[in-house]
Scaffold this active site. Sequence first.
Site, PDB file in Angstrom:
ATOM      1  N   LYS A 188      -9.957   1.935  -2.088  1.00  0.00           N
ATOM      2  CA  LYS A 188     -10.487   1.754  -1.499  1.00  0.00           C
ATOM      3  C   LYS A 188     -11.366   2.205  -0.514  1.00  0.00           C
ATOM      4  O   LYS A 188     -11.966   2.918  -0.484  1.00  0.00           O
ATOM      5  CB  LYS A 188      -8.980   2.577  -0.031  1.00  0.00           C
ATOM      6  CG  LYS A 188      -9.002   1.699   1.545  1.00  0.00           C
ATOM      7  CD  LYS A 188      -7.902   2.307   1.903  1.00  0.00           C
ATOM      8  CE  LYS A 188      -7.486   1.500   3.351  1.00  0.00           C
ATOM      9  NZ  LYS A 188      -6.392   2.133   4.019  1.00  0.00           N
ATOM     10  N   GLU A 239       1.193  -1.327  -0.368  1.00  0.00           N
ATOM     11  CA  GLU A 239       0.285  -0.163   0.027  1.00  0.00           C
ATOM     12  C   GLU A 239       0.506   1.450  -0.119  1.00  0.00           C
ATOM     13  O   GLU A 239       2.268   1.680   0.657  1.00  0.00           O
ATOM     14  CB  GLU A 239      -0.546   0.213   1.084  1.00  0.00           C
ATOM     15  CG  GLU A 239      -1.847   1.384   1.127  1.00  0.00           C
ATOM     16  CD  GLU A 239      -2.628   1.769   2.240  1.00  0.00           C
ATOM     17  OE1 GLU A 239      -2.388   1.123   3.424  1.00  0.00           O
ATOM     18  OE2 GLU A 239      -3.843   1.832   2.412  1.00  0.00           O
ATOM     19  N   CYS A 252      -6.064  -2.518   2.547  1.00  0.00           N
ATOM     20  CA  CYS A 252      -5.296  -2.546   4.152  1.00  0.00           C
ATOM     21  C   CYS A 252      -6.513  -2.385   5.549  1.00  0.00           C
ATOM     22  O   CYS A 252      -7.557  -3.965   5.219  1.00  0.00           O
ATOM     23  CB  CYS A 252      -4.210  -1.297   4.203  1.00  0.00           C
ATOM     24  SG  CYS A 252      -3.320  -1.232   5.809  1.00  0.00           S
TER      25      CYS A 252
HETATM   26  N1  LIG Z   1      -3.608   1.108   7.279  1.00  0.00           N
HETATM   27  C1  LIG Z   1      -4.699   1.163   7.306  1.00  0.00           C
HETATM   28  O1  LIG Z   1      -5.562   0.967   6.499  1.00  0.00           O
HETATM   29  C2  LIG Z   1      -5.501   0.016   8.447  1.00  0.00           C
HETATM   30  C3  LIG Z   1      -4.846  -0.222   9.529  1.00  0.00           C
HETATM   31  O2  LIG Z   1      -3.610   0.208   9.562  1.00  0.00           O
HETATM   32  C4  LIG Z   1      -5.424  -1.114  10.331  1.00  0.00           C
HETATM   33  O3  LIG Z   1      -6.615  -1.514   9.879  1.00  0.00           O
HETATM   34  O4  LIG Z   1      -5.114  -1.853  12.003  1.00  0.00           O
END
Ligand SMILES: NC(=O)CC(=O)C(=O)O
Length: 297
Positions: free
Chosen positions: A126, A55, A168
Amino acid sequence: MPIRNTMSVLSKNLKVALLQFHAGADKKANLQKVKEFASKAITQHPSLDLLVLPECFNSPYSVEEFKNYCEPIPGGETTEFLSNLAKEHKVSIVGGSFPELGSDNKIYNTSLTFDKTGKIIAKHRKVHLFDIDIPGKMTFKESISLAPGDKATVFQLEDFCKVGLGICYDIRFPELAMVAARQGAGIMFYPGAFNTVTGPKFWTKFAVARAIDNQVYVVMCSPARNVAGGGYQAYGHSMVVDPNGDVLVEAGHDEDIVYCELKPDVITEARKNIPISTQRRFDVYHDVASDAVAKDI
Ligand SMILES: NC(=O)CC(=O)C(=O)O
């Protein structure tokens, strides 16, 4: 009750490399690093099918910075770069994510997938923005500068199989993986940047949960940690989990490349032995039986 096909959905072995590296403030240097990691992976494993990136691989992971790095898709530098990389190495690429400047002038956290000819075959924005507040430990609010996507993303990965993709925080919402698996996906990809607070507690659990829930492979690719550089500290630990919930490969938190071969028989066996996909009671849980799929690229 509907009976669904339990045949393996993956047509042949899929060899993947997860490129875990740190992205700093210099976009050109970040892209150069992708190039170097890709070359190294291909040199070490010439028959690789797929590269997976983390990401936010072309920018720092920061709500203040997304506007300084966002690009239109198609037409932006990063899209062109990934397309050329795929073409040059004749390898498919799940292109992590980077900030996209939408035609509506909003900024999205977007992932592109390319086939071996460099063509975009999927685009995911996302869906669930990372807005959390754990007092004294971790506060992050992507929605300050990002807009959310509005579609689940399921697509055919060349001649291998259907796959699903989330970014994520999307992994915390089981629905995206469920939608993908019900539409025939054998693999879920999650480029992700958990952090040193949420990573140790949740990262592996979510990978295992989504894999077992759906009897799919789960592939998660993180940036490397950069303790000396300060800022958001990614958890690292890029990993592949199989449809039985076993962690097959896992990086540490430094820069690294991890390799894995995903096998059709593992999906077939898992689904044959414990046939949950044919035992679902859609008559009981209508509310999660959605068919929304991203079709616009
Ligand atoms: N960074 C993210 O999008 C998610 C994350 O770090 C988490 O769910 O914990």
